[in-house]
Design a protein around this motif. Structure first.
Motif, PDB file in Angstrom:
ATOM      1  N   GLU A 114       2.616   8.808 108.017  1.00  0.00           N
ATOM      2  CA  GLU A 114       1.768   9.624 107.134  1.00  0.00           C
ATOM      3  C   GLU A 114       2.623  10.582 106.300  1.00  0.00           C
ATOM      4  OE1 GLU A 114      -2.192  12.523 107.366  1.00  0.00           O
ATOM      5  OE2 GLU A 114      -1.120  11.951 109.205  1.00  0.00           O
ATOM      6  N   GLN A 115       3.642  11.201 106.927  1.00  0.00           N
ATOM      7  CA  GLN A 115       4.518  12.124 106.208  1.00  0.00           C
ATOM      8  C   GLN A 115       5.307  11.388 105.124  1.00  0.00           C
ATOM      9  OE1 GLN A 115       4.693  15.499 106.445  1.00  0.00           O
ATOM     10  NE2 GLN A 115       6.014  15.263 104.642  1.00  0.00           N
ATOM     11  N   ALA A 116       5.728  10.155 105.421  1.00  0.00           N
ATOM     12  CA  ALA A 116       6.454   9.360 104.421  1.00  0.00           C
ATOM     13  C   ALA A 116       5.560   9.055 103.222  1.00  0.00           C
ATOM     14  CB  ALA A 116       6.955   8.070 105.066  1.00  0.00           C
ATOM     15  N   GLU A 120      12.297   3.922 104.724  1.00  0.00           N
ATOM     16  CA  GLU A 120      12.511   2.644 105.410  1.00  0.00           C
ATOM     17  C   GLU A 120      12.804   2.941 106.877  1.00  0.00           C
ATOM     18  OE1 GLU A 120      15.439  -1.289 105.100  1.00  0.00           O
ATOM     19  OE2 GLU A 120      15.487   0.278 103.565  1.00  0.00           O
ATOM     20  N   MET A 121      12.119   2.255 107.791  1.00  0.00           N
ATOM     21  CA  MET A 121      12.306   2.519 109.221  1.00  0.00           C
ATOM     22  C   MET A 121      11.633   1.424 110.049  1.00  0.00           C
ATOM     23  SD  MET A 121       9.479   5.526 109.910  1.00  0.00           S
ATOM     24  CE  MET A 121       9.464   5.256 111.670  1.00  0.00           C
ATOM     25  N   ASP A 122      11.891   1.476 111.354  1.00  0.00           N
ATOM     26  CA  ASP A 122      11.200   0.587 112.293  1.00  0.00           C
ATOM     27  C   ASP A 122       9.996   1.319 112.840  1.00  0.00           C
ATOM     28  OD1 ASP A 122      13.144  -1.276 111.874  1.00  0.00           O
ATOM     29  OD2 ASP A 122      14.218  -0.895 113.757  1.00  0.00           O
ATOM     30  N   THR A 123       8.890   0.595 112.955  1.00  0.00           N
ATOM     31  CA  THR A 123       7.671   1.206 113.470  1.00  0.00           C
ATOM     32  C   THR A 123       6.938   0.213 114.361  1.00  0.00           C
ATOM     33  OG1 THR A 123       5.657   2.392 112.832  1.00  0.00           O
ATOM     34  CG2 THR A 123       6.221   0.456 111.548  1.00  0.00           C
ATOM     35  N   TRP A 139      -0.894   3.367  93.179  1.00  0.00           N
ATOM     36  CA  TRP A 139      -1.001   2.846  94.544  1.00  0.00           C
ATOM     37  C   TRP A 139       0.338   3.007  95.288  1.00  0.00           C
ATOM     38  CZ3 TRP A 139      -2.396  -0.513  90.428  1.00  0.00           C
ATOM     39  CH2 TRP A 139      -3.773  -0.644  90.225  1.00  0.00           C
ATOM     40  N   VAL A 140       0.307   2.834  96.587  1.00  0.00           N
ATOM     41  CA  VAL A 140       1.518   2.768  97.418  1.00  0.00           C
ATOM     42  C   VAL A 140       1.491   1.438  98.171  1.00  0.00           C
ATOM     43  CG1 VAL A 140       2.778   3.737  99.370  1.00  0.00           C
ATOM     44  CG2 VAL A 140       1.739   5.256  97.673  1.00  0.00           C
ATOM     45  N   VAL A 141       2.588   0.703  98.057  1.00  0.00           N
ATOM     46  CA  VAL A 141       2.692  -0.587  98.738  1.00  0.00           C
ATOM     47  C   VAL A 141       3.575  -0.428  99.992  1.00  0.00           C
ATOM     48  CG1 VAL A 141       3.471  -2.973  98.569  1.00  0.00           C
ATOM     49  CG2 VAL A 141       2.400  -1.873  96.600  1.00  0.00           C
ATOM     50  N   ASP A 142       3.020  -0.801 101.128  1.00  0.00           N
ATOM     51  CA  ASP A 142       3.782  -0.808 102.385  1.00  0.00           C
ATOM     52  C   ASP A 142       4.066  -2.255 102.781  1.00  0.00           C
ATOM     53  OD1 ASP A 142       3.643   1.906 102.480  1.00  0.00           O
ATOM     54  OD2 ASP A 142       2.068   2.009 104.010  1.00  0.00           O
ATOM     55  N   VAL A 143       5.331  -2.552 102.988  1.00  0.00           N
ATOM     56  CA  VAL A 143       5.736  -3.902 103.385  1.00  0.00           C
ATOM     57  C   VAL A 143       6.270  -3.840 104.825  1.00  0.00           C
ATOM     58  CG1 VAL A 143       7.248  -5.855 102.903  1.00  0.00           C
ATOM     59  CG2 VAL A 143       6.299  -4.503 101.018  1.00  0.00           C
TER      60      VAL A 143
END
Length: 542
Positions: A67-69, A81-84, A112-116
């Protein structure tokens, strides 16, 4: 909330991508959820539209970061960029490498924001398995190194059993445990060797004091319970029961422990070692149980070796002592006999032989021959006993007749010493025994009673029941000190500094009686006298 139909053409290409793609509006709500995201999460697209992914899909530990990102990207354009970790609809945890990116409209504003999300679960599991395999391999290497070094140190150490036991206690610390306590059977029946070791050397005495308190009267139980299993200290043999014991336990640390039995081939290589950890969070002892058991298994033959070495040294010492005593005792009658024979050779006329002096020389020579014969027989009997070859030739007879025969033989010797032999044998005492061997026993007891009885009366008594026969020989001499009453039955023990002989008489007597299945004991009081009691089994009362 329904997906914006106007969004489909710009994002239609992501629908069939092999990675999970989630598109969020500026409030963080899902507007697009492709097929790969559906397959990875078990959610259908229409079930997630309008929801924020960190509210239901992202694990609790990663939700706030994601959420902060999102907020950071909105305010500054900085991508992350990170592991989640995802929590799928069926409750499974999957690991994704995640990155986000902005999508701008025609005017250049953020739309928009795209999360891959790239699924790396299998790869991460392979990494964990590889890391686990490396850890196990390293543990095996450390165990092998520890066992090799411990075996070498024990093998090259002194052959003294006490020193090897100390080393046995010290070697597992701190590789396997924080402290230890080891115990072995002692040289004498009912005695034990005990040693303790703590990584802080100043605490070793505390362990020994604590464990001695708890085990002194229960060492056999301590050994029998040492079956290499783990347990909690409360409610067992070593549970603290006094404030002082609790204080010692607190100082030492006592959170986990393990007993390992020591089961050698030598009778004295029987015991146990207690290994304990001082920290509740210490997993070393739990994880090293196999190492501890293998360590004790390898070390035990070296403890056997030390005990056998000690037996050998003791046997050599006894042999040398035996040779010295035998040489001394044999030299005296041989010297006397040689002088008497020389005199007889120089005066070999019939008149001299018949004279009082000639008869005295012959009698003396005969006595020296008897003494030599007795010494030789004692030495032979000792050899037979040590080799387990003392065989009995049993026959049925009345024990009274054997005792009376010996009394008759010794009456002359007793009269010369001013000793009166009192005989109390009213009831027949029938049984199957070896006449010659029991004759040795009774004669030895009577001769000792006459010799050390201070000229006072000696009493010989026999009695019988359905299961046993008893012979008692009692004198009224100076008596035997309590600490010497068991020693007098040992080999080469001479009860008086003025007494002659090999010190084997009572030793042989006890072995003869025990071969019959009986026992010989002594009751004595200083300045009152001594009573030797011979008990023989399987007596037949007539």
């Amino acid at each position: 909330m329904k997906a914006d139909s106007q969004l489909k053409p710009p994002f239609s290409l992501v629908q069939d991508l092999g990675v999970a793609v989630i598109i969020l509006d500026l409030q963080g709500r899902i507007t697009h959820f492709n097929r790969a995201a559906e397959l990875s999460s078990s959610y259908r697209a229409n079930e997630v539209f309008g929801r924020r992914p960190w509210d239901f899909l992202i694990s609790k530990e990663d939700a706030a970061i994601l959420e902060q990102a999102f907020e950071t990207l909105k305010s500054s354009g900085l991508q992350t960029e990170m592991d989640t970790v995802w929590i799928t609809q069926d409750g499974k945890r999957r690991i994704f490498h995640w990155s986000n990116a902005p999508v701008l409209d025609e005017s250049g504003k953020l739309r928009w924001v795209v999360d891959v999300f790239v699924d790396i679960t299998e790869g991460r599991e392979s990494e964990l398995q590889l890391a686990k395999a490396k850890m196990e391999l390293e543990a095996e290497r450390q165990m092998s190194q520890f066992l090799a070094e411990a075996s070498y140190r024990m093998y090259t150490s002194t052959m003294v059993i006490e020193k090897r036991l100390e080393l046995l206690s010290a070697l597992p610390v701190p590789s396997i445990s924080d402290w230890s306590f080891a115990v072995l059977q002692g040289r004498e029946p009912g005695t034990f060797l005990k040693v303790a070791y703590h990584w802080d050397g100043s605490r070793s005495d505390s362990i020994l004091r604590l464990l001695s308190w708890k085990t002194d009267v229960n060492i056999p139980k301590f050994i029998s319970k040492a079956n290499a299993h783990t347990f909690d200290p409360t409610g067992n043999l070593l549970n603290a029961s006094t404030p002082e014991e609790w204080k010692l336990l607190k100082e030492l640390g006592w959170h986990f422990q393990m007993w390992v039995p020591i089961e050698g081939l030598h009778p004295r290589t029987q015991g146990a070692i207690l290994l304990a950890s001082a920290s509740n969070g210490c997993m070393g002892l739990r994880n090293n149980r196999q190492t501890a058991e293998e360590f004790v298994r390898r070390i035990t033959p070296l403890l056997d070796q030390a005990n056998l070495y000690e037996d050998t040294i003791q046997a050599v010492r006894m042999r040398d002592e035996f040779i010295a005593i035998a040489s001394h005792e044999l030299r005296t009658p041989l010297t006397s006999l040689r002088l008497q024979i020389d005199l007889l050779k120089n005066q070999s006329t019939p008149e001299f032989i018949a004279s009082p002096k000639g008869q005295m020389l012959l009698s003396s020579a005969d006595q020296q021959l008897d003494r030599l014969s007795k010494l030789v027989l004692e030495m032979l009997d000792t050899v037979y006993i040590s080799q387990g070859k003392l065989h009995l030739k049993r026959e049925k007879f009345d024990l009274r007749s054997l005792v009376q025969s010996i009394v008759n033989q010794l009456e002359t010797v007793a009269l010369l010493k001013g000793v009166n032999i009192q005989v109390m044998m009213d009831t027949p005492v029938m049984g199957n025994w070896d006449w010659f061997r029991l004759e040795q026993v009774v004669a030895n007891l009577l001769i000792n009673a006459i010799k050390f009885g201070n000229g006072k009366p000696v009493t010989v008594k026999t009695e019988a029941s359905q299961k046993r026969a008893v012979i008692e020989v009692e004198d009224r001499g100076p008596g035997i000190r309590s600490e010497d009453q068991e020693k007098i039955f040992e080999r080469f023990h001479q009860g008086s500094s003025s007494s002659a002989g090999l010190g084997l008489g009572l030793y042989i007597a006890r072995q003869i009686v025990r071969t019959h299945g009986g026992e010989i004991t002594v009751k004595s009081q200083l300045n009152v006298g001594s009573k030797f009691i011979v008990e023989l089994p399987k007596c037949i009362r007539s």
